[in-house]
Design an enzyme around this catalytic site. Sequence first.
Site, PDB file in Angstrom:
ATOM      1  N   TRP B 354      -6.791  -6.848   8.039  1.00  0.00           N
ATOM      2  CA  TRP B 354      -6.267  -7.045   6.677  1.00  0.00           C
ATOM      3  C   TRP B 354      -7.271  -6.680   5.582  1.00  0.00           C
ATOM      4  O   TRP B 354      -7.060  -7.003   4.426  1.00  0.00           O
ATOM      5  CB  TRP B 354      -5.792  -8.489   6.497  1.00  0.00           C
ATOM      6  N   ASP B 355      -8.313  -5.951   5.969  1.00  0.00           N
ATOM      7  CA  ASP B 355      -9.386  -5.672   5.002  1.00  0.00           C
ATOM      8  C   ASP B 355      -8.915  -4.966   3.742  1.00  0.00           C
ATOM      9  O   ASP B 355      -9.547  -5.078   2.697  1.00  0.00           O
ATOM     10  CB  ASP B 355     -10.483  -4.866   5.693  1.00  0.00           C
ATOM     11  N   GLU B 493      -9.391 -18.820  11.375  1.00  0.00           N
ATOM     12  CA  GLU B 493      -9.117 -18.594  12.797  1.00  0.00           C
ATOM     13  C   GLU B 493      -9.545 -19.754  13.691  1.00  0.00           C
ATOM     14  O   GLU B 493      -9.179 -19.783  14.862  1.00  0.00           O
ATOM     15  CB  GLU B 493      -9.807 -17.303  13.253  1.00  0.00           C
ATOM     16  N   LYS B 613     -13.471 -21.713   9.554  1.00  0.00           N
ATOM     17  CA  LYS B 613     -14.357 -20.556   9.678  1.00  0.00           C
ATOM     18  C   LYS B 613     -14.466 -19.836   8.341  1.00  0.00           C
ATOM     19  O   LYS B 613     -15.500 -19.295   7.999  1.00  0.00           O
ATOM     20  CB  LYS B 613     -13.785 -19.601  10.732  1.00  0.00           C
ATOM     21  N   GLN B 614     -13.367 -19.828   7.612  1.00  0.00           N
ATOM     22  CA  GLN B 614     -13.340 -19.016   6.388  1.00  0.00           C
ATOM     23  C   GLN B 614     -12.284 -19.549   5.445  1.00  0.00           C
ATOM     24  O   GLN B 614     -11.511 -20.423   5.799  1.00  0.00           O
ATOM     25  CB  GLN B 614     -13.039 -17.571   6.743  1.00  0.00           C
TER      26      GLN B 614
END
Lengths: 795, 795
Positions: B354-355, B493, B613-614
């Site tokens: 998805w960058d 994730e 994680k993010q």
Amino acid sequence: MSDWVWSCEGYDPHAEGLRESLCVVGNGYMATRGAVPESQAGSVHYPGTYVAGVYNRLEDVIEGARITNESLVNLPNWLGLTFRIDGGAWFSLDDVEVLEHRHNLDLRRSVMHRRTRFRDGEGRTTTLTQRRFVSMASAHACALESTLCAEDWAGSLEIRTSLDGTVENAGVERYRQLACDHLDAVGSAELDPETILLEVETNQSRIRVAMAARTSVTRNGSPFRPRRELRERSRWIAHDLALDVEAGDVVTIEKVVTVFTGRDRAISEPAAEATVWIGRLPSFETLLGRHVKAWANLWKRFHFDMTDREETLRTVRLHLAHLLAAVSRNTVDLDVGVPPRGLHGEAYRGHIFWDELFVFPVLNLRIPLVTRSLLRYRYRRLDEARQAARAAGYSGAMYPWQSASDGREESQQLHLNPVSGRWLPDPSSRQHHIGLAIAYNVWQYYEATGDREFLTHYGAEMLAEIARFWSSIASYDHSLDRFVIKGVIGPDEFHSGYPGAEDDGIDNNAYTNIMAVWVLSRAQEALGLLPDQSRAELLDRLEIGSGERDRWDDISRKMVVPFHDGIISQFEGYEQLEALDWERYRERYGNIQRLDRILEGEGDSVTRYQASKQADVLMLFYLLSADELGELLERLGYRLEPDLIPRTIDYYLARTSHGSTLSAVVHAWVLARAHRHRAMDLFVQALDSDVADIQGGTTAEGIHLGAMVGSVDLLLRCFSGAETRGGRLMLNPLWPEELGTFEFAIRYREHLLHLQISGVEVSVRSGAGSHPPIEIACRETVAELWPGSSVEFRL
Amino acid sequence: MSDWVWSCEGYDPHAEGLRESLCVVGNGYMATRGAVPESQAGSVHYPGTYVAGVYNRLEDVIEGARITNESLVNLPNWLGLTFRIDGGAWFSLDDVEVLEHRHNLDLRRSVMHRRTRFRDGEGRTTTLTQRRFVSMASAHACALESTLCAEDWAGSLEIRTSLDGTVENAGVERYRQLACDHLDAVGSAELDPETILLEVETNQSRIRVAMAARTSVTRNGSPFRPRRELRERSRWIAHDLALDVEAGDVVTIEKVVTVFTGRDRAISEPAAEATVWIGRLPSFETLLGRHVKAWANLWKRFHFDMTDREETLRTVRLHLAHLLAAVSRNTVDLDVGVPPRGLHGEAYRGHIFWDELFVFPVLNLRIPLVTRSLLRYRYRRLDEARQAARAAGYSGAMYPWQSASDGREESQQLHLNPVSGRWLPDPSSRQHHIGLAIAYNVWQYYEATGDREFLTHYGAEMLAEIARFWSSIASYDHSLDRFVIKGVIGPDEFHSGYPGAEDDGIDNNAYTNIMAVWVLSRAQEALGLLPDQSRAELLDRLEIGSGERDRWDDISRKMVVPFHDGIISQFEGYEQLEALDWERYRERYGNIQRLDRILEGEGDSVTRYQASKQADVLMLFYLLSADELGELLERLGYRLEPDLIPRTIDYYLARTSHGSTLSAVVHAWVLARAHRHRAMDLFVQALDSDVADIQGGTTAEGIHLGAMVGSVDLLLRCFSGAETRGGRLMLNPLWPEELGTFEFAIRYREHLLHLQISGVEVSVRSGAGSHPPIEIACRETVAELWPGSSVEFRL
């Protein structure tokens, strides 16, 4: 026949041409060949399909009499389906007594139907019915349904369903001595008991092509699993299906097929894709439903109706169907151009000429997305055109008269005169006017769409580089104080030079000179339309300085145009050529379309005579309205005398052999403007050129896409007098009142417009939407039209 | 160092990372690898270049521990150039005493310079200077100039110039056990005494790649014809050039190279093209001139300036250069996506995630032509996404979390925890939120450009099919009278499921639910923007009835959003998870970015804890302005309490391990909104993530394109407060007065705008042109801006 169905009855093994074969079914991505009669295939096998956009170009060397320059490649034949009874010979129409034979092309749905009832040598009566289509909804899918009815026999029926990569490009008889076989074997496989896969590779361009077919059977309406055997040879794979049949049994064989090539986007490898997607293809009926829906929507875009003109409507629809079989949404991602015979015909071996000039107007005003893609095809070959200009000592871009995959000049250097049997030099690459056509197409696309983004990134660059070429080939003649262009060939290919220097080109071809002025002016206009920074970037990148643009301006005011006797001369010195005794040649040879070959055969040369193969000066009246031509001549300091146009038309019509189907379109157009009451008759003649195979045999080599579409377009644009110029849609209808109402749909600058024209009124309705309004002018009146509203003009 | 040059001095054979290697030179079409230190190459050979957009996807089977799913393929190495003196060993930096070593990347010109002065074992002193670039002006051209100065020796000099197809994808150490060798030999040839040709083919996707090199030599400034010998091995060809050198002689070797692949447009066959075009390539200097000009124009589009921030400017330019090395005008005709490490890095093997969500905003506002092409990449894979949805029991389009050439799901099914050594199931394909990102990108492109044509043909269809997927995955919960989405994974994730069901996904991920509502609303809005007929066609083709659209509307008003303690819950039940003792883990493990692996290694599971994680919920504040988020919540019947945003930010920042470079961008963004005075510091931190290799080693596997570009974008958009919404450009600048003036260029709806922001004023100037005006809003003021005019806002 309704106005949506082309039909033919009876079986004639020797018939050629469109009415017999009726094979025009495609989806842009792939198209079945148009014109090879069934007798040639010998069985229910149909001719193969082509790889759209795969131009397999060998070196254009001349090996003795063998020109090995090919550019269209067969796809494997996906239609292979035949049968035999009780182990006899495989079915062939030639071996049976044909009791009934009917062929229908359903234009509305783009589905081919055939029904054949026959009695074989054993006295068994069978009916075979087939339906097939190449899906417009899914670029990679096609399907064939075959139904066999064993009317009065019982026995063992074997059906062979195959994919055949041994196809050759043998559709044009005189090319058969050239390289015809373009596919190498890669492999084949049985994917599951119903499914086979074939992979081949083109042998020069090295493009892989994979095809997979799934065949299923029903008996009397119920699914049935026949015995199956796999057959494989090099480049060929088949399933043989066997079942026992009782009298009266109806067996239906459904074959769905998918195809991928290595030039496709969003794929891993063609065989891998075909393997995955064949498993995902739904049934024949489901595929057909989507296909019909896609066509229904296309026909809305291409809506066209006239009171009581069933035959004309049917022909128009046939032509449009043929166009959309070649180019559509499905080709937008392919790197393809518009070959003269579409993607079906092998004549000209798929090379690209200027046919798009006759095709794009119809697309621009309906699905400009497709034109944009086709113009990008030309843009991608701009570098090659730049190289060609440089190699010839010019600047800018010199587009090639004939081109193929990589855009270099593919015109033959020698050609054979079949009349004299002599090989002669061919200077046709001097037809630099192809660049004028490309520039014209860029501009027309912009006018129809207002797509400044395209202009900024591609269009203006093409216009500028083409303008630059004309600036560099034009030279200043001090004695005239005008610019001249020497050594070119105009649209009329008979005049490849002056007598005694037949291959050196002619000077100051009026069409070329005037259109060069037009291009120089449009290039300036396009640059003016760009945002400042974009223009600066482009000029910087192309290294176009103000001095160069001053020269463009100068040339656009001082180009020479030759005249004689109050008409525009085709080129400098045309009037000094000898008059031809047309009557004598017509009497002696009948068809004198290829007068050049006749004269060369007599040791004479057509360059000595006032004789044209096709419209040349008259092309100006086709591309430019009288107003626009007048403005250009005025800019050049010439006066457009009121009778110049009709005089010029009469003059050249009397001196033309009509050796080109495109020329018929142009002549119908200019005549219609001069003789407006006869317009419909002229158009119907032009419309019929392929349907009636007026050139006697060339239709069988592929249908003339340019002429087909051009004839539809002139029907449309001439009656509506539609012109897109200066950011306006201008209408100047010429519709005779006694013909009732004429209605059609166009798209202009995001507006989907529905037009109705009668003898006394024009009405234009725009569909609702959020886009900006447009200006429509009818004669002297200008109206602003908003989405969701309509406007009427009294005539 | 100026703000345009990245430089490093001294030679460290063990150094890795960006500052040392500085190899980021590409042109979109091909790009040199970024991060492998020279020591690994061992000589003046540079690492290879990649086939842009060639994803060589083997089956994603798992053979023991060997996952053979590759997607980026090396191009042959074109940089091969080495030498030896008097028949000794070929040059290697490891064998000589390095006296001086300097490496410069000239960002303005995108040219790599190096200069090495060394003394060899025989005591000879030599200086080697090199300049190289991959042309931005010609997609297929690159060039290397090497100058050798024999300072104090005389002798025979042999130079080897090669093309090497034996390259492997070995840039990521842990992948080296996977299939690394993807090229098969096709052939090689000496085209003329200066020119060599190499052709290879990828061994799964069967794409041919041809490369030709022309090498010429001057001695002391004069052309010189050295003795030449041809060397050939499988997949390798070289010319050995020999000449005698006197002390003080300067020998310059110019190597120009061209490359074509079978996926290129406008070609016949790659080797045929390379053969033709190598002969047409001009000299190094001429190529360089065009390349520099192309970059100068690109830098105008990407103009950016700040008072006294040389280091920041240089980093911004490095990031932009890296972006443009991956995607540019040169990639518009390629079927490529945006891999996380650009086209250089092998980490993630070139798969697409998805960058683009972090990359497109910068492109949309500068060269939207490129975004359009990248969105078309997604459109071409819409059918595959439809298949994926159908296979999973949903409707519409379910885009894959990881994808490659043909757009199917490529997420691994097992992954290795290097901490525990265990292979674990990988449920990451549950990250359906990728579809939300794609829909967001479609809409942002439309807002920035106003390109209704794209919306009509592609964008609305993608939005509708993605909306449809969310409608089908959402189910109605009677007890709540709301819709719920179960069993997904959000951006974080770590939470792939609930404790005890780690792989089954979580329910009602707030990010997913709110963005699904956003997509359902935008799909309706997009359909509303289409002309009536186009909308009818699309709905007909997709079989979307009014009932379905009513359901979209219903869901967009009744989706559940979980809250707890006055903040948005990451998902249903997040608040019931255990708190993690962050201090303990930080103390024990130091870097706890991959906390999931640490806990799994301990026999525990990260799913048990309030640990991310993010950015997950915080992504909402990144993608949506507070106004827009408030409107969505209000539509759903929730109230956006004034302190909800800061409370939510604080809450999740305290619970995040920052295991993703993209997350740093998001956190900097949301923090900057909360703590505006610290904004610049935060951005500089985000900017530096690759430059400083903050993840410790991942930079060497490829530079993080998304994070690089995202950091530039947030610098830009956060300080300007730029938002494109509702057909307006909205500015809400936050520029601290003490930082002087900030200026930059953007393109909004055909306007090329130059913005200047100081603490007290914003000025916007639009370049001249013929396009329609735009609306610009600054806080409460709205102004209409015409081409060629400007507007100022006092703050």
